[in-house]
Design a protein around this motif. Structure first.
Motif, short mmCIF file in Angstrom:
data_model
loop_
_atom_site.label_atom_id
_atom_site.label_comp_id
_atom_site.label_asym_id
_atom_site.label_seq_id
_atom_site.Cartn_x
_atom_site.Cartn_y
_atom_site.Cartn_z
N SER A 196 0.86 -1.19 0.00
CA SER A 196 0.00 0.00 0.00
C SER A 196 0.90 1.24 0.00
O SER A 196 2.09 1.14 0.24
N SER A 226 -2.02 -5.59 2.46
CA SER A 226 -1.27 -5.84 1.22
C SER A 226 -0.88 -7.31 1.11
O SER A 226 -0.93 -7.91 0.03
N ASN A 229 1.06 0.46 -7.14
CA ASN A 229 1.07 -0.01 -5.75
C ASN A 229 0.54 -1.46 -5.78
O ASN A 229 0.09 -1.93 -6.84
N GLN A 230 0.61 -2.16 -4.68
CA GLN A 230 0.20 -3.57 -4.61
C GLN A 230 0.79 -4.38 -5.78
O GLN A 230 1.98 -4.32 -6.02
N ASP A 280 -3.92 2.24 -7.51
CA ASP A 280 -5.11 2.68 -6.77
C ASP A 280 -5.13 4.17 -6.45
O ASP A 280 -6.19 4.74 -6.23
#
Ligand code: ATP
Ligand code: MG
Length: 421
Positions: free
Chosen positions: A168, A231, A263-264, A287
């Protein structure tokens, strides 16, 4: 003679003789994405420079050195798009689309980057990309990966999937501090590029292709060990889906991707048949980007694939992958036959749009037209001269050894073609 004008280095023509593979790729990829409910969209090739600098990040290879940027007559800074996601995100926000629910879209077209041209790396290249807005679950990460996996299978391409999690935004920020500390402690082992990145974007050091940094990088703290609970859960769910779908993967902890917005989940498909230009598709979750670009917070994920690299991989075998359009060569001798052949071609193509008819326009004699028919690669020749017209027939001649020449009634020609093609 005037001096010849040449195309710009790294920006290539697609010659008619090579275009079949591209039509084939286009239709295969489009059909696959449409069948999964993705809708085609198109954004302009030119956007305001800020669209890219804000989305991709100021401290990235693309924004720092690869963009074609200029000022137009109003003094506005414009850029030829180096990638597709930024424009699609701009479009989503401008037209308020995520408000209508989950958006699954795909795009296709040229991208422009000022790079050193070489095999598999050009200054104008072409990508197909897919993006999903409004879905947070790892199921959609898996769906996108699965679609690309299906594509490689249908194209008989052998590619390896690498995945990683960048966590995250919050866990990434903490990791960034840990990583900065580690590289700071080993400052003397960094090269010039990495020393610069240490200040601006330390995660990108992990992406370095400098062999001298290999040991330092592999001993560096790994994002994967610094994921927060959420995550971790997301990454585990993705791995589970992939296992369920029988899609083999390796976790590459050094995979960070060249753009800032991820991200992720991040992933890449790599082929070992293309040397150092081996990545044929890359993607990941972004995101935070919609909000960063001025929209409401909206989770999103996407991928982009490089069509030139895919075309290189299938160029020797694509003819086994699809069948050519049946091709008829229509020879006609004399004015009445010219008229009749044009009319008949129209009637045939109206009911059989999947075939190609080349109508001879040289109006030469039978022998010279026949020579052209053979050279054209057509499957059959249809011959119409005064003699045939008088009998209301045409001569139908297989050109690839599929039987003997026949005389066929003009009225029955469509039925005959439908039977054999
Ligand atoms: P690379 O590490 O090879 O430079 P990238 O990370 O810059 O790739 P992305 O921005 O992720 O590439 O773009 C997705 C895909 O587009 C790549 O995997 C590749 O197949 C293709 N691609 C990127 N740059 C080029 C280029 N200059 N010429 C041809 N294809 C390209
Ligand atoms: Mg690149």
């Amino acid at each position: 003679m005037s001096k010849k004008i040449q195309a710009i280095r790294g920006m290539n023509d697609l010659l008619p003789a090579d275009s079949q593979i591209w039509s084939f790729l286009d239709s295969t990829i489009n059909n696959l994405l449409l069948s999964y409910g993705y809708k085609y969209c198109r954004t302009p090739n030119v956007e305001s420079t800020e669209t890219f600098s804000r989305a991709i990040g100021e401290v990235t290879d693309i924004v720092e050195k690869e963009m074609y940027t200029w000022k137009d007559n109003n003094g506005d800074s414009l850029t030829l798009r180096p990638e597709g996601t930024a424009g699609v995100v701009r479009m989503m926000i401008e037209h308020n689309l995520p408000r209508e629910g989950i958006q699954k879209v795909f795009y296709s077209g040229p991208m422009f980057r000022h790079e050193r041209p070489q095999k598999g790396r050009y200054r104008q290249f072409h990508q197909v990309g897919a993006e999903v807005f409004g879905a947070l679950d790892a199921k959609i990460d898996a769906e996108l990966i699965s679609i690309t996996d299906i594509l490689w299978k249908s194209l008989k391409i052998n590619a390896q999937l690498e995945i990683n999690s960048l966590g995250s935004t919050a866990s990434r920020a903490l990791y960034r501090e840990t990583l900065t500390r580690y590289f700071n402690d080993n400052k003397d082992r960094l090269d010039e590029d990495s020393s610069r990145r240490l200040k601006t974007n330390p995660l990108r050091i992990l992406d370095s292709k400098n062999k001298d940094l290999e040991a330092l990088i592999s001993e560096a703290p790994k994002m994967i060990d610094h994921l927060d609970k959420e995550s971790n859960k997301h990454f585990e769910a993705l791995k589970n889906y992939l296992e369920h779908l029988d899609i083999p993967y390796t976790v590459n902890t050094k995979l960070v991707r060249g753009l800032d917005y991820y991200n992720q989940t991040v992933f890449e498909w790599v082929s070992d048949e293309l040397g150092s230009q081996g990545t044929i598709c890359g993607g990941g979750r972004y995101d935070g980007l919609v909000e960063k670009m001025g929209g409401n917070p909206t989770p999103a994920i996407g991928f982009a694939m490089g069509l030139e690299r895919i075309a290189l991989l299938i160029q020797d075998k694509y003819k086994e992958l699809f069948s050519d359009r049946p091709h008829l060569y229509f020879l006609s001798m004399g004015e009445s036959a010219h008229c009749e052949s044009m009319k008949l071609s129209r009637q045939i193509l109206e009911v059989m749009p999947h075939i190609t008819i080349t109508n001879d326009i040289t109006m030469g004699n039978l022998k010279s037209q026949m020579k052209k028919a053979n050279k054209s690669g057509a499957d059959y020749a249809m011959i119409l001269g005064d003699e045939e017209l008088a009998k209301n027939v045409l001569s139908f001649k297989p050109l690839k050894g599929q039987g003997v020449q026949q005389s066929i009634e003009l009225e029955g020609i469509i039925q005959h073609l439908q039977e054999i093609l």
